[in-house]
Motif scaffolding. Structure first.
Motif, PDB file in Angstrom:
ATOM      1  N   UNK A 161       0.839  -1.206   0.000  1.00  0.00           N
ATOM      2  CA  UNK A 161       0.000   0.000   0.000  1.00  0.00           C
ATOM      3  C   UNK A 161       0.875   1.258   0.000  1.00  0.00           C
ATOM      4  N   UNK A 162       1.955   1.227   0.779  1.00  0.00           N
ATOM      5  CA  UNK A 162       2.860   2.379   0.828  1.00  0.00           C
ATOM      6  C   UNK A 162       3.492   2.635  -0.541  1.00  0.00           C
ATOM      7  N   UNK A 163       3.857   1.572  -1.235  1.00  0.00           N
ATOM      8  CA  UNK A 163       4.556   1.742  -2.522  1.00  0.00           C
ATOM      9  C   UNK A 163       3.618   1.973  -3.695  1.00  0.00           C
ATOM     10  N   UNK A 164       2.445   1.351  -3.663  1.00  0.00           N
ATOM     11  CA  UNK A 164       1.585   1.371  -4.858  1.00  0.00           C
ATOM     12  C   UNK A 164       0.189   1.907  -4.632  1.00  0.00           C
ATOM     13  N   UNK A 165      -0.177   2.214  -3.378  1.00  0.00           N
ATOM     14  CA  UNK A 165      -1.553   2.608  -3.101  1.00  0.00           C
ATOM     15  C   UNK A 165      -2.449   1.378  -3.015  1.00  0.00           C
ATOM     16  N   UNK A 166      -3.770   1.622  -2.978  1.00  0.00           N
ATOM     17  CA  UNK A 166      -4.714   0.521  -2.740  1.00  0.00           C
ATOM     18  C   UNK A 166      -5.074  -0.259  -3.991  1.00  0.00           C
ATOM     19  N   UNK A 167      -6.046  -1.158  -3.835  1.00  0.00           N
ATOM     20  CA  UNK A 167      -6.469  -2.065  -4.907  1.00  0.00           C
ATOM     21  C   UNK A 167      -5.302  -2.866  -5.476  1.00  0.00           C
ATOM     22  N   UNK A 168      -4.748  -3.676  -4.606  1.00  0.00           N
ATOM     23  CA  UNK A 168      -3.548  -4.454  -4.938  1.00  0.00           C
ATOM     24  C   UNK A 168      -3.753  -5.921  -4.639  1.00  0.00           C
ATOM     25  N   UNK A 169      -3.040  -6.744  -5.382  1.00  0.00           N
ATOM     26  CA  UNK A 169      -2.878  -8.149  -4.996  1.00  0.00           C
ATOM     27  C   UNK A 169      -1.380  -8.358  -4.801  1.00  0.00           C
ATOM     28  N   UNK A 170      -0.978  -8.783  -3.589  1.00  0.00           N
ATOM     29  CA  UNK A 170       0.436  -9.077  -3.349  1.00  0.00           C
ATOM     30  C   UNK A 170       0.613 -10.587  -3.361  1.00  0.00           C
ATOM     31  N   UNK A 194      -7.191 -13.433 -11.769  1.00  0.00           N
ATOM     32  CA  UNK A 194      -8.365 -13.084 -12.588  1.00  0.00           C
ATOM     33  C   UNK A 194      -9.637 -13.153 -11.750  1.00  0.00           C
ATOM     34  N   UNK A 195      -9.738 -14.158 -10.928  1.00  0.00           N
ATOM     35  CA  UNK A 195     -10.944 -14.311 -10.108  1.00  0.00           C
ATOM     36  C   UNK A 195     -11.031 -13.250  -9.017  1.00  0.00           C
ATOM     37  N   UNK A 196      -9.895 -12.896  -8.436  1.00  0.00           N
ATOM     38  CA  UNK A 196      -9.915 -11.829  -7.420  1.00  0.00           C
ATOM     39  C   UNK A 196     -10.370 -10.518  -8.069  1.00  0.00           C
ATOM     40  N   UNK A 197      -9.822 -10.238  -9.250  1.00  0.00           N
ATOM     41  CA  UNK A 197     -10.185  -8.988  -9.946  1.00  0.00           C
ATOM     42  C   UNK A 197     -11.669  -8.980 -10.284  1.00  0.00           C
ATOM     43  N   UNK A 198     -12.184 -10.123 -10.734  1.00  0.00           N
ATOM     44  CA  UNK A 198     -13.606 -10.205 -11.085  1.00  0.00           C
ATOM     45  C   UNK A 198     -14.464 -10.011  -9.831  1.00  0.00           C
ATOM     46  N   UNK A 199     -14.031 -10.589  -8.734  1.00  0.00           N
ATOM     47  CA  UNK A 199     -14.787 -10.486  -7.489  1.00  0.00           C
ATOM     48  C   UNK A 199     -14.785  -9.059  -6.952  1.00  0.00           C
ATOM     49  N   UNK A 200     -13.658  -8.347  -7.106  1.00  0.00           N
ATOM     50  CA  UNK A 200     -13.548  -6.978  -6.591  1.00  0.00           C
ATOM     51  C   UNK A 200     -14.168  -5.990  -7.577  1.00  0.00           C
ATOM     52  N   UNK A 201     -14.104  -6.323  -8.859  1.00  0.00           N
ATOM     53  CA  UNK A 201     -14.673  -5.469  -9.894  1.00  0.00           C
ATOM     54  C   UNK A 201     -14.081  -4.060  -9.929  1.00  0.00           C
ATOM     55  N   UNK A 202     -12.792  -3.961  -9.620  1.00  0.00           N
ATOM     56  CA  UNK A 202     -12.053  -2.692  -9.793  1.00  0.00           C
ATOM     57  C   UNK A 202     -10.696  -3.054 -10.402  1.00  0.00           C
ATOM     58  N   UNK A 203     -10.060  -2.112 -11.112  1.00  0.00           N
ATOM     59  CA  UNK A 203      -8.724  -2.427 -11.621  1.00  0.00           C
ATOM     60  C   UNK A 203      -7.759  -2.635 -10.454  1.00  0.00           C
TER      61      UNK A 203
END
Ligand SMILES: Nc1ncnc2c1ncn2[C@@H]1O[C@H](COP(=O)(O)OP(=O)(O)OP(=O)(O)O)[C@@H](O)[C@H]1O
Ligand SMILES: CC(C)(CO)[C@@H](O)C(=O)NCCC(=O)O
Ligand SMILES: [K+]
Length: 262
Positions: free
Chosen positions: A118-127, A205-214
């Protein structure tokens, strides 16, 4: 100076920070039996070899192995005369919130990755962290840890095949030349390597679909570059995500004035 210790199930990484500047890092196999005296001699010897003189006044620990914390606390007390912050303990504040089922003990390494990402890239992340286990930590818009995925680690998968099947040898991971293996080792490498490429792609892909945000996908851990070479799985690779996160969490606790005085 700060001594930050990241203890995983396989390896323990020590890093030293002077404020937010990185001084050095050393790695050893995780072993709960190692004593404070052993850590101190080991660390001092390596620092001396590199000509580093560190006056350690503070310590922070993230440990996925509860038993090792005892001897690391002794190290802090006996040799650095400080009380360490331990990620996951109630007196160690986090600059992000944790939104998971009540009673869940989230691995401290995942919390640290969340803070750092979050510090390096901001929110909406998958680590994605390729350690003993391969973990996916999902970071919300506001930096909160909101859950994720735990899959068996790459080396663990290969080891499990070797342990369970009499005719399967110990194999190190590498990128196979082709998918169809023409010998046992190549077959095993193909199964784990391409299986992992698929696993990472599908889960993201599934996490992104579930969150529905880039969402950005950040990878860390020793094996991440091996996978990155092959397929466009990640937006970025971070070598020192955990170390950086520990330094941020320590600073956050200092700035909020809640760290215990010794
Ligand atoms: N280029 C490489 N080829 C093969 N294995 C590698 C390579 N680079 C690192 N590794 C191995 O990858 C594994 C993952 O490394 P990493 O340091 O991220 O996790 P770890 O220390 O094993 O896990 P944990 O943090 O759970 O203790 C380690 O076993 C490491 O030895
Ligand atoms: C999953 C591991 C082993 C990865 O290091 C660690 O984060 C851990 O022990 N976690 C506890 C369970 C959880 O994170 O939900
Ligand atoms: K790790």
């Amino acid at each position: 100076m700060l001594l930050a210790v990241d203890c995983g199930n396989t390896n323990t990484v020590f890093s030293i920070w002077d404020g937010d500047s990185f001084v050095g890092t050393w790695r050893t196999a995780s072993d709960w039996r190692r004593t404070a005296d052993q850590y101190f001699v080991w660390l001092n010897t390596l620092m001396r070899l590199e000509g580093i003189e560190a006056d350690i006044t503070d310590m922070i620990i993230s440990s996925t192995v509860p038993r090792v914390v005892f001897n690391l606390r002794v190290l802090a007390d006996r040799y650095y005369n400080t009380r360490p912050l331990v990620v996951g303990k109630p007196d160690c504040l986090l600059p992000v919130s944790v939104r998971v089922d009540q009673g869940t003990n989230v691995g401290p390494d995942r919390l640290v990755n969340t803070v750092s990402g979050f510090d390096k890239y901001g929110g909406n992340l998958i680590v994605v962290d390729f350690g003993t286990a391969t973990t996916f930590d999902v970071v919300a818009e506001d930096g909160a840890y909101i859950g994720g995925v735990i899959a068996p680690g790459v080396n663990l998968s290969l080891e499990a095949l070797h342990q369970a099947a009499a005719a399967l040898p110990h194999v190190d991971i590498s990128k196979p030349q082709s998918v169809i293996g023409t010998n046992t080792v190549a077959c095993m490498q193909s199964g784990v390597f391409w299986g992992y490429v698929g696993l990472v792609r599908e889960i993201c892909a599934r996490i992104k679909a579930e969150r529905d945000v880039p969402m950005k996908v950040i990878s860390t851990g020793g094996l991440a570059p091996l996978f990155q070479q092959t397929a466009d799985l990640f937006d970025a690779f971070e070598d020192d995500l955990t170390m950086h996160g520990l330094q941020i969490i320590h600073k956050y606790n200092k700035d909020n004035g809640l760290e215990d005085e010794h």
